[in-house]
Design an enzyme around this catalytic site. Structure first.
Site, PDB file in Angstrom:
ATOM      1  N   ARG A  19       0.828  -1.212   0.000  1.00 32.56           N
ATOM      2  CA  ARG A  19       0.000   0.000   0.000  1.00 32.56           C
ATOM      3  C   ARG A  19       0.857   1.256   0.000  1.00 32.56           C
ATOM      4  O   ARG A  19       0.534   2.253  -0.665  1.00 32.56           O
ATOM      5  CB  ARG A  19      -0.942  -0.024   1.208  1.00 32.56           C
ATOM      6  N   ASP A 306      -4.127 -15.440   7.454  1.00 34.40           N
ATOM      7  CA  ASP A 306      -2.802 -15.895   6.999  1.00 34.40           C
ATOM      8  C   ASP A 306      -2.111 -16.794   8.028  1.00 34.40           C
ATOM      9  O   ASP A 306      -1.053 -17.361   7.745  1.00 34.40           O
ATOM     10  CB  ASP A 306      -1.910 -14.693   6.681  1.00 34.40           C
TER      11      ASP A 306
HETATM   12  C1  S3P Z   1      -4.047  -9.123   2.204  1.00 30.65           C
HETATM   13  C2  S3P Z   1      -5.287  -9.625   2.431  1.00 30.65           C
HETATM   14  C3  S3P Z   1      -5.561 -11.053   2.666  1.00 30.65           C
HETATM   15  C4  S3P Z   1      -4.299 -11.821   2.988  1.00 30.65           C
HETATM   16  C5  S3P Z   1      -3.154 -11.466   2.100  1.00 30.65           C
HETATM   17  C6  S3P Z   1      -2.844  -9.967   2.182  1.00 30.65           C
HETATM   18  C7  S3P Z   1      -3.909  -7.668   1.986  1.00 30.65           C
HETATM   19  O1  S3P Z   1      -6.158 -11.592   1.518  1.00 30.65           O
HETATM   20  O2  S3P Z   1      -4.544 -13.205   2.912  1.00 30.65           O
HETATM   21  O3  S3P Z   1      -1.995 -12.173   2.485  1.00 30.65           O
HETATM   22  O4  S3P Z   1      -2.766  -7.143   2.018  1.00 30.65           O
HETATM   23  O5  S3P Z   1      -4.924  -7.003   1.766  1.00 30.65           O
HETATM   24  P1  S3P Z   1      -7.757 -11.551   1.285  1.00 30.65           P
HETATM   25  O6  S3P Z   1      -8.146 -10.132   1.204  1.00 30.65           O
HETATM   26  O7  S3P Z   1      -7.984 -12.242  -0.042  1.00 30.65           O
HETATM   27  O8  S3P Z   1      -8.351 -12.316   2.431  1.00 30.65           O
END
Ligand code: S3P
Length: 422
Positions: A19, A306
């Site tokens: 981000r 995660d």
């Molecule tokens: C993330 C959101 C999660 C996570 C990924 C990172 C993020 O995924 O599993 O490792 O940085 O927004 P999902 O939004 O698909 O659950």
């Protein structure tokens, strides 16, 4: 005997690094990002942003990243490569939806299998044009432009979908209202607020209004709590001792796993929390000790999405039968994590079963040995490396190198726990 000690650090937060790189690209002028994660996934995002005209210095351990952002992005000359990174692909789709040009995105074999319609459908609703193949995934082409306001119900709790839509709305200057089935990590909301976008959050609802402005910044990135989870787990499984992990992100939307560890009999202390850039940073402290089985209800899963592989590996060493409910989303991660974690636990001698969307793991103190198939999934590799740490050579992970997707230097960090060096 493995006794752990010392104060340790983990690399920068993956979600925040992605981000920060994206927002710095949108901020005309020079931004600096301190403690950015120099992993393969973060490099995928940097590569895509460079192809859109950003100047981004090399992502290297211990080096501040300099970003030269611009008022307007440029049309890429070739297909944007997102590598293994779902966050890169999905958040970039949001950014690209508001750009007046066409871009094609692709990724590695794992990423090409992951669903993208959950992001492109609402973006098309906002006014972007998307050309995709017959299957739901990459490669696909998006042509952005002026967008309409969006009021959308997310089909699943997902920070990636939510963030893509909020970024699209922020760049296009239109309001975005999202209804989400459960709260997911809120880094994007915090960052947009920092840049003056009014973001209202109520249970099940996020509403962003236009009006902010993304200007150059100097941001510290906290250590990744999801990476810290692997070190904490390794310390809990040791014969004795205590470790401290300093400078870790303590955003409550990321620390759902601490409640589970507490119920398993391994309370983690959270100390010295401060909030330098809208994100809490603190220290996590844990001691080695025995574990008891746990039940994780579906409602807790978005807050520890995660950490399921490492919690499942800890459950293999807990007294009793653990149950994790509502894990359907794990099927569309870097691997089918639900099936693969069960398969790998069985491969090393643990009784584990998938029942519908649930995972059941029977704890054991027997010697574990066998071969683990990672399918290139970094969290699968690290979870089983932790389990194998106590008895070198018995648990063989087929591709330990894939840990570098999120945690470069993981084997050395694991080895340092017993030595007590940070
Ligand atoms: C993330 C959101 C999660 C996570 C990924 C990172 C993020 O995924 O599993 O490792 O940085 O927004 P999902 O939004 O698909 O659950």
């Amino acid at each position: 005997m493995v006794v752990v000690r010392g104060t340790h650090r983990v690399p920068g937060d993956k979600s925040i690094t992605h981000r920060a790189l994206m927002l710095a690209t949108l901020a005309p002028g020079r931004s600096t990002i301190r403690g950015a994660l120099p992993s393969l996934d973060a490099r995928s995002t940097a590569g895509v942003l460079r192809a859109l005209g950003a100047g981004i210095s090399a992502l290297r351990s211990g080096k501040v990243v300099q970003v030269m952002g611009r008022q307007e992005l440029v049309a890429p000359r070739s297909t944007l490569q997102c590598g293994n990174s779902g966050t890169t692909a999905r958040l970039m789709l949001g950014l690209l939806a508001a750009q007046p040009f066409q871009a094609r995105l692709t990724g590695d074999a794992s990423l090409r299998r992951r669903p993208m319609r959950r992001v492109t459908e609402p973006l098309v609703h906002m006014g972007a044009a998307v050309q995709a193949g017959r299957h739901d995934g990459l490669p696909l082409t998006i042509r952005g432009g002026p967008l309409q306001p969006l009021d959308w119900t997310l089909p699943v709790a997902s920070a990636q979908i939510k963030s893509a839509l909020l970024l699209a709305g922020a760049v296009a200057g239109v309001p975005v209202t999202l209804h989400e089935p459960a709260a997911s990590r809120d880094h994007t909301e915090r960052l947009l607020r920092h840049f003056g976008y009014p973001v209202r959050v109520l249970p099940g609802l996020i509403a962003m209004e236009p009006g902010g402005r993304i200007t150059p910044f100097d941001m510290p990135v906290p250590g990744d709590p999801s990476s810290a989870a692997f070190l904490l787990a390794a310390a809990i499984l040791a014969d004795g001792g205590e470790i401290r992990i300093a400078g870790v992100g303590c955003n409550p939307s990321r620390l759902g796993y601490l409640a589970v560890l507490g119920r398993m009999g391994a309370p983690v202390g959270v100390e010295g929390v401060r909030e330098p850039f809208g994100e809490p940073i603190g220290e996590l402290v844990v001691r080695a000790g025995p574990l008891r089985a746990v039940t994780v209800p579906a409602a807790e899963v978005p807050g520890l999405i995660d950490e399921v592989p490492i919690l499942a590996c800890l459950a293999a060493r807990a007294h009793g039968t653990s149950r994790f409910h509502g894990l359907a989303e794990l099927r569309v991660k870097e691997s089918d994590r639900l099936a693969l974690v069960a398969e790998n636990l069985r491969a090393i001698g643990v009784t584990a079963e998938v029942q519908g969307d649930d995972l059941v793991v029977e704890g054991t103190d027997a010697l574990l040995q066998g071969r683990v198939r990672t399918a290139g999934d970094h969290r699968m590799a690290m979870a089983f490396m932790v389990l194998g740490h106590r008895s070198p050579g018995r648990i063989v992970v087929d591709d330990p190198g894939c840990a570098a997707v999120s945690y470069p230097g993981f084997p050395a960090a694991l080895a340092a726990l017993a030595a007590g060096v940070a």
